[in-house]
Structure formats: C-alpha cells, structure tokens
Design a protein around this motif. Structure first.
Motif, mmCIF file in Angstrom:
data_model
loop_
_atom_site.group_PDB
_atom_site.id
_atom_site.type_symbol
_atom_site.label_atom_id
_atom_site.label_comp_id
_atom_site.label_asym_id
_atom_site.label_seq_id
_atom_site.Cartn_x
_atom_site.Cartn_y
_atom_site.Cartn_z
ATOM 1 N N CYS A 142 25.335 -4.787 28.198
ATOM 2 C CA CYS A 142 25.591 -3.867 29.299
ATOM 3 C C CYS A 142 26.943 -3.205 29.054
ATOM 4 C CB CYS A 142 25.556 -4.567 30.658
ATOM 5 S SG CYS A 142 26.869 -5.741 30.972
ATOM 6 N N ALA A 143 27.075 -2.012 29.594
ATOM 7 C CA ALA A 143 28.291 -1.246 29.371
ATOM 8 C C ALA A 143 28.712 -0.539 30.649
ATOM 9 C CB ALA A 143 28.072 -0.222 28.263
ATOM 10 N N LYS A 144 29.985 -0.544 30.878
ATOM 11 C CA LYS A 144 30.563 0.188 32.008
ATOM 12 C C LYS A 144 30.845 1.615 31.549
ATOM 13 C CE LYS A 144 34.968 0.488 34.457
ATOM 14 N NZ LYS A 144 35.373 1.647 33.621
ATOM 15 N N ASP A 168 22.806 -4.015 41.935
ATOM 16 C CA ASP A 168 23.125 -4.500 43.267
ATOM 17 C C ASP A 168 24.648 -4.481 43.369
ATOM 18 O OD1 ASP A 168 23.654 -5.918 45.608
ATOM 19 O OD2 ASP A 168 21.931 -7.228 45.357
ATOM 20 N N ASN A 169 25.170 -3.424 43.932
ATOM 21 C CA ASN A 169 26.628 -3.284 43.985
ATOM 22 C C ASN A 169 27.277 -4.360 44.850
ATOM 23 O OD1 ASN A 169 26.646 -1.077 42.264
ATOM 24 N ND2 ASN A 169 26.510 0.412 43.925
ATOM 25 N N ALA A 170 26.564 -4.812 45.857
ATOM 26 C CA ALA A 170 27.103 -5.870 46.715
ATOM 27 C C ALA A 170 27.266 -7.184 45.951
ATOM 28 C CB ALA A 170 26.209 -6.068 47.926
ATOM 29 N N LYS A 171 26.412 -7.386 44.955
ATOM 30 C CA LYS A 171 26.474 -8.615 44.154
ATOM 31 C C LYS A 171 27.189 -8.379 42.822
ATOM 32 C CE LYS A 171 22.296 -10.764 46.041
ATOM 33 N NZ LYS A 171 20.967 -11.347 45.728
ATOM 34 N N ASN A 172 27.693 -7.149 42.627
ATOM 35 C CA ASN A 172 28.397 -6.823 41.375
ATOM 36 C C ASN A 172 27.542 -7.134 40.147
ATOM 37 O OD1 ASN A 172 30.827 -5.942 42.629
ATOM 38 N ND2 ASN A 172 31.410 -8.083 42.933
ATOM 39 N N THR A 173 26.271 -6.773 40.218
ATOM 40 C CA THR A 173 25.341 -7.132 39.158
ATOM 41 C C THR A 173 24.447 -5.958 38.782
ATOM 42 O OG1 THR A 173 25.333 -9.428 39.918
ATOM 43 C CG2 THR A 173 23.593 -8.780 38.401
ATOM 44 N N LEU A 174 24.265 -5.810 37.483
ATOM 45 C CA LEU A 174 23.360 -4.821 36.900
ATOM 46 C C LEU A 174 22.177 -5.571 36.320
ATOM 47 C CD1 LEU A 174 23.001 -1.812 35.786
ATOM 48 C CD2 LEU A 174 24.104 -2.700 33.707
ATOM 49 N N TYR A 175 21.004 -4.960 36.386
ATOM 50 C CA TYR A 175 19.795 -5.614 35.879
ATOM 51 C C TYR A 175 19.042 -4.698 34.919
ATOM 52 C CZ TYR A 175 20.587 -8.467 40.049
ATOM 53 O OH TYR A 175 21.147 -9.281 41.014
ATOM 54 N N SER A 213 20.410 -9.748 33.270
ATOM 55 C CA SER A 213 21.424 -9.525 34.298
ATOM 56 C C SER A 213 22.769 -9.303 33.630
ATOM 57 C CB SER A 213 21.525 -10.737 35.230
ATOM 58 O OG SER A 213 20.320 -10.955 35.917
ATOM 59 N N CYS A 214 23.627 -8.578 34.314
ATOM 60 C CA CYS A 214 24.979 -8.329 33.836
ATOM 61 C C CYS A 214 25.915 -8.489 35.026
ATOM 62 C CB CYS A 214 25.091 -6.939 33.247
ATOM 63 S SG CYS A 214 26.782 -6.429 32.842
ATOM 64 N N ALA A 215 26.683 -9.554 35.013
ATOM 65 C CA ALA A 215 27.644 -9.818 36.083
ATOM 66 C C ALA A 215 28.949 -9.106 35.780
ATOM 67 C CB ALA A 215 27.864 -11.310 36.226
ATOM 68 N N ALA A 216 29.370 -8.258 36.688
ATOM 69 C CA ALA A 216 30.570 -7.456 36.482
ATOM 70 C C ALA A 216 31.725 -7.967 37.339
ATOM 71 C CB ALA A 216 30.288 -5.999 36.825
ATOM 72 N N SER A 217 32.921 -7.945 36.795
ATOM 73 C CA SER A 217 34.106 -8.329 37.549
ATOM 74 C C SER A 217 35.311 -7.557 37.026
ATOM 75 C CB SER A 217 34.352 -9.834 37.451
ATOM 76 O OG SER A 217 34.565 -10.220 36.112
ATOM 77 N N GLY A 218 36.351 -7.516 37.840
ATOM 78 C CA GLY A 218 37.581 -6.844 37.432
ATOM 79 C C GLY A 218 37.609 -5.356 37.738
ATOM 80 N N PHE A 219 36.561 -4.850 38.367
ATOM 81 C CA PHE A 219 36.528 -3.448 38.774
ATOM 82 C C PHE A 219 35.503 -3.294 39.891
ATOM 83 C CE2 PHE A 219 32.531 -1.945 36.833
ATOM 84 C CZ PHE A 219 32.236 -3.016 36.003
ATOM 85 N N THR A 220 35.533 -2.168 40.568
ATOM 86 C CA THR A 220 34.595 -1.921 41.661
ATOM 87 C C THR A 220 33.334 -1.293 41.095
ATOM 88 O OG1 THR A 220 36.448 -1.582 43.192
ATOM 89 C CG2 THR A 220 34.275 -0.798 43.885
ATOM 90 N N LEU A 221 32.279 -2.108 40.994
ATOM 91 C CA LEU A 221 31.054 -1.678 40.329
ATOM 92 C C LEU A 221 30.509 -0.382 40.915
ATOM 93 C CD1 LEU A 221 28.891 -2.399 38.202
ATOM 94 C CD2 LEU A 221 27.669 -3.609 40.032
#
Length: 120
Positions: free
Chosen positions: A96-98, A73-80, A21-29
């Motif tokens: 993971c990379a943006k 899951d954009n609603a959960k700001n998470t990449l898998y 899992s990759c939890a993203a924050s600080g931007f709109t996934l």
C-alpha cells in the motif's frame, strides 16, 4: 512518523479470494488518496488500484478491473484491497502507498508489503 503495515496475504488457489489490509498511522488518512501497487518476482512495480480521500472514486489497472475492489475506512485508519477470482499472474508482493495528496500526485510512503501466492 508515517507507517503503513500491510496484512492479509497468503497462499490461495486460482479462483480464490483474499482481503488485504493496510493499517496507517502517523498521518490523517482522510486527507490523502491511497493506492496499492504490486511486484511480481523478477518484474518491476505495477500500479494496481487507487482510491480518493473520501472513498467515492476508485481506479483500477485493466489487469484487475472487475476482480479487485479497493476501499477504505478512515475512521479505522485502514485501507483494504479485496482480491477475487485470483489468477497465477496476480502472485506478487502487494504494497500500500500513501499519495502525496489527491489522487494522481504520486506516492511518498510505502509499506513493507504482504505476499500473495496463487497456486494449486
């Protein structure tokens, strides 16, 4: 501040599975494509997989095609990244990379990584 935090790595036997899992924050996934890359000991970075903004298009390196599944899951700001049928050659640090925007434009942020060890 953009932050990407990976988790889910660990020790698994050959043939086993893991879900990263990759939890993203600080931007709109949902505005950005995302990708996974990995680095095995003593080797360079290897691109593994990518997914477009909505999740409808996915891309894989030949070495993992048919075994790994990327999702978001954009609603959960998470990449898998679902890793199946793991091989010893899959052992690496996974990041993971943006992406800069849409898929193919390159990456501008990476997480700290999660270690995947494949060993019997």
């Amino acid at each position: 501040e953009v932050q990407l935090v990976e988790s889910g790595g660990g020790l698994v036997q050959p043939g086993g599975s893991l879900r990263l899992s990759c939890a993203a924050s600080g931007f709109t996934l949902s505005n950005y494509a995302m990708s996974w890359v990995r680095q095995a000991p003593g080797k360079g970075l290897e691109w593994v997989s990518a997914i477009n903004t909505g999740g409808g298009s996915t891309y894989y390196a030949d070495s993992v095609k048919g075994r790994f599944i990327i999702s978001r899951d954009n609603a959960k700001n998470t990449l898998y990244l679902q890793l199946n049928s793991l091989k010893t050659e899959d052992m690496a640090m996974y990041y993971c990379a943006k992406e800069i925007g849409f898929y193919g434009l390159g990456s501008d942020y990476w997480g700290q990584g999660t270690q995947v060890t494949v060993s019997s």
